[in-house]
Design a protein around this motif. Structure first.
Motif, PDB file in Angstrom:
ATOM      1  N   GLY A  87       0.630  -1.346   0.080  1.00 14.31           N
ATOM      2  CA  GLY A  87       0.061   0.096   0.003  1.00 14.31           C
ATOM      3  C   GLY A  87       0.895   1.168  -0.341  1.00 14.31           C
ATOM      4  O   GLY A  87       0.625   2.783   0.050  1.00 14.31           O
ATOM      5  N   ASN A  88       2.014   1.217  -0.780  1.00 13.18           N
ATOM      6  CA  ASN A  88       2.663   2.232  -1.092  1.00 13.18           C
ATOM      7  C   ASN A  88       3.053   2.824  -2.127  1.00 13.18           C
ATOM      8  O   ASN A  88       3.511   2.555  -2.889  1.00 13.18           O
ATOM      9  CB  ASN A  88       4.155   1.891  -0.273  1.00 13.18           C
ATOM     10  N   PRO A  89       2.121   3.925  -2.654  1.00  5.48           N
ATOM     11  CA  PRO A  89       1.865   3.615  -4.299  1.00  5.48           C
ATOM     12  C   PRO A  89       3.150   4.360  -4.091  1.00  5.48           C
ATOM     13  O   PRO A  89       3.477   4.510  -5.363  1.00  5.48           O
ATOM     14  CB  PRO A  89       0.849   4.531  -4.210  1.00  5.48           C
ATOM     15  N   THR A  90       3.526   5.771  -3.857  1.00 14.89           N
ATOM     16  CA  THR A  90       4.253   7.194  -4.645  1.00 14.89           C
ATOM     17  C   THR A  90       5.877   5.871  -4.525  1.00 14.89           C
ATOM     18  O   THR A  90       6.739   5.677  -5.428  1.00 14.89           O
ATOM     19  CB  THR A  90       4.503   7.693  -3.406  1.00 14.89           C
ATOM     20  N   ALA A  91       6.164   4.973  -3.111  1.00 13.96           N
ATOM     21  CA  ALA A  91       7.359   4.244  -3.857  1.00 13.96           C
ATOM     22  C   ALA A  91       7.491   2.943  -4.576  1.00 13.96           C
ATOM     23  O   ALA A  91       8.854   3.471  -5.052  1.00 13.96           O
ATOM     24  CB  ALA A  91       7.530   3.221  -2.194  1.00 13.96           C
ATOM     25  N   ALA A  92       6.292   2.706  -4.909  1.00 13.41           N
ATOM     26  CA  ALA A  92       5.561   1.200  -5.504  1.00 13.41           C
ATOM     27  C   ALA A  92       5.855   1.552  -7.159  1.00 13.41           C
ATOM     28  O   ALA A  92       7.735   1.523  -7.573  1.00 13.41           O
ATOM     29  CB  ALA A  92       4.634   0.455  -5.991  1.00 13.41           C
ATOM     30  N   VAL A  93       5.867   2.726  -7.722  1.00 16.56           N
ATOM     31  CA  VAL A  93       6.146   3.925  -8.979  1.00 16.56           C
ATOM     32  C   VAL A  93       7.827   4.342  -9.647  1.00 16.56           C
ATOM     33  O   VAL A  93       7.966   4.077  -9.590  1.00 16.56           O
ATOM     34  CB  VAL A  93       5.217   4.742  -8.880  1.00 16.56           C
ATOM     35  N   GLU A  94       7.742   4.667  -8.040  1.00 11.99           N
ATOM     36  CA  GLU A  94       9.335   5.296  -8.200  1.00 11.99           C
ATOM     37  C   GLU A  94      10.477   4.377  -8.479  1.00 11.99           C
ATOM     38  O   GLU A  94      11.484   4.688  -8.787  1.00 11.99           O
ATOM     39  CB  GLU A  94      10.098   5.779  -6.656  1.00 11.99           C
ATOM     40  N   LYS A  95      10.244   2.936  -7.615  1.00  9.85           N
ATOM     41  CA  LYS A  95      11.051   2.154  -7.549  1.00  9.85           C
ATOM     42  C   LYS A  95      11.270   1.218  -9.186  1.00  9.85           C
ATOM     43  O   LYS A  95      11.812   1.064  -9.306  1.00  9.85           O
ATOM     44  CB  LYS A  95      11.090   0.731  -6.504  1.00  9.85           C
ATOM     45  N   LEU A  96       9.454   1.265  -9.462  1.00  8.69           N
ATOM     46  CA  LEU A  96       9.748   0.445 -10.609  1.00  8.69           C
ATOM     47  C   LEU A  96       9.979   1.804 -12.222  1.00  8.69           C
ATOM     48  O   LEU A  96      10.373   0.528 -13.030  1.00  8.69           O
ATOM     49  CB  LEU A  96       8.479  -0.160 -11.025  1.00  8.69           C
ATOM     50  N   THR A  97       9.998   2.718 -12.106  1.00 12.84           N
ATOM     51  CA  THR A  97       9.991   3.523 -13.507  1.00 12.84           C
ATOM     52  C   THR A  97      12.035   3.476 -12.793  1.00 12.84           C
ATOM     53  O   THR A  97      12.928   4.052 -14.353  1.00 12.84           O
ATOM     54  CB  THR A  97       9.995   5.264 -12.738  1.00 12.84           C
ATOM     55  N   GLN A  98      12.611   3.960 -12.283  1.00 11.03           N
ATOM     56  CA  GLN A  98      13.723   3.051 -11.841  1.00 11.03           C
ATOM     57  C   GLN A  98      14.237   1.897 -12.282  1.00 11.03           C
ATOM     58  O   GLN A  98      15.704   2.026 -12.872  1.00 11.03           O
ATOM     59  CB  GLN A  98      14.324   2.956 -10.254  1.00 11.03           C
ATOM     60  N   ALA A  99      13.759   0.816 -12.216  1.00 10.75           N
ATOM     61  CA  ALA A  99      14.318  -0.474 -12.703  1.00 10.75           C
ATOM     62  C   ALA A  99      13.968   0.025 -14.257  1.00 10.75           C
ATOM     63  O   ALA A  99      14.556  -0.951 -14.959  1.00 10.75           O
ATOM     64  CB  ALA A  99      13.121  -1.124 -12.170  1.00 10.75           C
ATOM     65  N   ILE A 100      13.006   0.387 -15.092  1.00  9.94           N
ATOM     66  CA  ILE A 100      12.358   1.144 -16.175  1.00  9.94           C
ATOM     67  C   ILE A 100      14.230   1.261 -16.986  1.00  9.94           C
ATOM     68  O   ILE A 100      14.582   1.162 -17.872  1.00  9.94           O
ATOM     69  CB  ILE A 100      11.648   1.763 -16.659  1.00  9.94           C
ATOM     70  N   ALA A 101      14.410   2.502 -16.385  1.00  6.95           N
ATOM     71  CA  ALA A 101      15.470   3.645 -16.334  1.00  6.95           C
ATOM     72  C   ALA A 101      17.363   2.885 -15.932  1.00  6.95           C
ATOM     73  O   ALA A 101      18.011   2.567 -16.892  1.00  6.95           O
ATOM     74  CB  ALA A 101      16.019   4.305 -15.196  1.00  6.95           C
ATOM     75  N   LEU A 102      17.325   1.495 -15.325  1.00  3.50           N
ATOM     76  CA  LEU A 102      18.256   0.338 -15.243  1.00  3.50           C
ATOM     77  C   LEU A 102      18.055  -0.140 -16.254  1.00  3.50           C
ATOM     78  O   LEU A 102      19.088  -1.100 -16.728  1.00  3.50           O
ATOM     79  CB  LEU A 102      18.224  -0.203 -13.995  1.00  3.50           C
ATOM     80  N   GLU A 103      17.167  -0.576 -16.311  1.00  8.20           N
ATOM     81  CA  GLU A 103      17.183  -2.101 -17.947  1.00  8.20           C
ATOM     82  C   GLU A 103      15.253  -1.822 -18.707  1.00  8.20           C
ATOM     83  O   GLU A 103      14.613  -2.663 -18.225  1.00  8.20           O
ATOM     84  CB  GLU A 103      17.163  -3.799 -17.758  1.00  8.20           C
ATOM     85  N   ASP A 104      15.589  -1.824 -19.594  1.00  7.70           N
ATOM     86  CA  ASP A 104      14.374  -1.425 -20.547  1.00  7.70           C
ATOM     87  C   ASP A 104      13.472  -2.696 -20.828  1.00  7.70           C
ATOM     88  O   ASP A 104      13.937  -2.908 -22.278  1.00  7.70           O
ATOM     89  CB  ASP A 104      14.314   0.091 -21.136  1.00  7.70           C
ATOM     90  N   THR A 105      13.025  -3.220 -19.722  1.00  4.95           N
ATOM     91  CA  THR A 105      12.638  -5.009 -20.864  1.00  4.95           C
ATOM     92  C   THR A 105      10.997  -5.051 -21.094  1.00  4.95           C
ATOM     93  O   THR A 105      10.286  -4.298 -19.588  1.00  4.95           O
ATOM     94  CB  THR A 105      13.978  -5.854 -20.359  1.00  4.95           C
ATOM     95  N   ALA A 106      11.012  -6.033 -21.540  1.00  4.04           N
ATOM     96  CA  ALA A 106       9.530  -6.044 -21.535  1.00  4.04           C
ATOM     97  C   ALA A 106       9.347  -6.951 -20.082  1.00  4.04           C
ATOM     98  O   ALA A 106       7.966  -6.585 -19.219  1.00  4.04           O
ATOM     99  CB  ALA A 106       9.538  -7.603 -22.276  1.00  4.04           C
ATOM    100  N   PRO A 107       9.697  -7.688 -19.050  1.00  5.22           N
ATOM    101  CA  PRO A 107       9.545  -8.156 -18.193  1.00  5.22           C
ATOM    102  C   PRO A 107       9.273  -6.736 -17.059  1.00  5.22           C
ATOM    103  O   PRO A 107       8.052  -6.939 -16.725  1.00  5.22           O
ATOM    104  CB  PRO A 107      10.315  -9.321 -17.632  1.00  5.22           C
ATOM    105  N   VAL A 108      10.171  -5.909 -17.023  1.00  4.04           N
ATOM    106  CA  VAL A 108      10.227  -5.260 -16.041  1.00  4.04           C
ATOM    107  C   VAL A 108       8.658  -4.067 -16.397  1.00  4.04           C
ATOM    108  O   VAL A 108       8.234  -4.004 -15.760  1.00  4.04           O
ATOM    109  CB  VAL A 108      11.331  -3.552 -16.303  1.00  4.04           C
ATOM    110  N   ARG A 109       8.431  -3.364 -17.869  1.00  4.99           N
ATOM    111  CA  ARG A 109       7.362  -2.929 -18.452  1.00  4.99           C
ATOM    112  C   ARG A 109       6.210  -3.204 -17.785  1.00  4.99           C
ATOM    113  O   ARG A 109       5.337  -2.694 -17.318  1.00  4.99           O
ATOM    114  CB  ARG A 109       7.602  -2.518 -19.771  1.00  4.99           C
TER     115      ARG A 109
END
Length: 365
Positions: free
Chosen positions: A190-212
């Protein structure tokens, strides 16, 4: 006769030592073996494997170099947990067991591989025990923490899993798997801001289909289907044969009330083998259309394969209500509430399930 043979062996060894080609071959093998070991320690598994294989080609009869190649392979399995069959994981676990006896400096790698094999065979308790021992003895070994986080996440111990993955990120700031898992767990907690932050960071690290796709699922968990849509569109375009992505696409379209498009996505997912989730999606569409009989059939297929799947339990209970089967609905709501009680993101539905249970329960005489 024996002394003559011994003399011949000695002379042969001396000749080998004096042969410049033999000596050069040994030097090249030693150089590549050293590079493989250094690359393994740095976590550069591809380079480590190339060097180890080259070393073994220079000296194909040296068992230590063959062991080096296996050690590098096991290190890569420990760090990445690739998609292998149970037989392949079993083979790796046997190699790890054998090498552990004569290569104790890399015991942390071998025990992590054996834990991965145990988890693949359904022995989560045994796998966790091995990993706890590895992380206690080698707290700086990120692969063991990463696998421990996977096990804790699978067993719905979200807060413990977060701690494990945060340890990984502390050791390897750009570990995509850990950052992605942290994002999903934050969404579940239930921490939406942290979730989006981390997953956006993951996209920046490796823009792959699984991360998207994972980011799309996080937005879905946050009830933001419009934000999820472009990410799952990228994932399905990149991996058109992945049925799981089709399921997510269908769930996004369902949230947006694009029922015809969602039906196509779930049927495509079923054709690609993404069951039981495709059936769950088709059941959810039937619920939207108030076709409770079709919905109930779909949810029954899902629960036959995954009896404790939370969303399906809740939806199946609603379908039974629609069919005017209060007893069956109450059983499903009760099971859902029992399993979801300690999951923060499920708190609203737990309250709703309990309210409906009170309404469906027969009045005391």
């Amino acid at each position: 006769m024996r002394s003559t043979l011994s003399a011949l062996i000695v002379l042969s060894s001396l000749a080998d030592c004096q042969d410049p080609l033999v000596q050069r071959r040994r030097e090249l093998a030693a150089t590549q073996a050293a590079e493989a070991t250094a690359a393994l320690k740095r976590g550069e598994y591809g380079r480590a494997m190339y060097a180890a294989e080259l070393a073994a080609q220079y000296e194909p009869e040296d068992p230590a170099l063959r062991d080096l190649t296996i050690r590098v392979s096991l290190g890569q399995i420990a760090a990445t947990r690739p998609s292998l069959s149970r037989e392949q994981f079993g083979r790796a676990a046997y190699q790890a067991e054998v090498l552990a006896a004569r290569d104790p400096d890399y015991r942390h790698i071998f025990e992590t591989v054996r834990a991965i094999d145990a988890f693949a065979r359904g022995d989560s308790i045994g796998a966790e025990k091995r990993l706890r021992e590895v992380t206690a003895a080698n707290p700086g070994y990120a692969a063991a923490w990463l696998m421990l986080g996977d096990i804790l996440q699978a067993s719905r111990r979200a807060k413990e899993a977060v701690a494990a993955f945060e340890t990984v990120v502390g050791l390897e700031r750009t570990n995509v798997r850990a950052v992605t898992s942290l994002g999903m767990l934050q969404a579940q907690l239930g921490n939406p801001t942290a979730a989006v932050e981390k997953l956006t960071q993951a996209i920046a690290l490796e823009d792959t289909a699984p991360v998207r796709a994972t980011l799309a699922n996080a937005f879905l968990a946050l009830d933001r289907p419009m934000d999820a849509l472009p990410h799952i569109a990228v994932a399905t375009k990149a991996e058109p044969r992945d049925g799981r992505y089709r399921v997510t696409l269908g769930e996004v379209q369902l949230k947006l009330d694009l029922l015809d498009e969602a039906t196509v996505a779930f049927r495509d997912a079923a054709a690609l083998g993404a069951e039981p989730w495709a059936s769950r999606g088709l059941g959810a569409i039937a619920m939207k259309k108030k076709d409770y009989a079709t919905a109930s059939q779909s949810f029954s297929r899902v629960l036959a394969m995954s009896p404790d799947e939370l969303s399906t339990l809740f939806l199946a209970a609603e379908a039974q209500e629609g069919l005017a089967h209060p007893g069956d609905a109450a059983k499903l709501y009760a099971r859902f509430a029992e399993l979801a009680e300690r999951i923060p993101s499920e708190a609203p539905r737990v309250l709703l399930a309990k309210d409906r249970l009170a309404r469906l329960s027969p009045a005391p005489k």
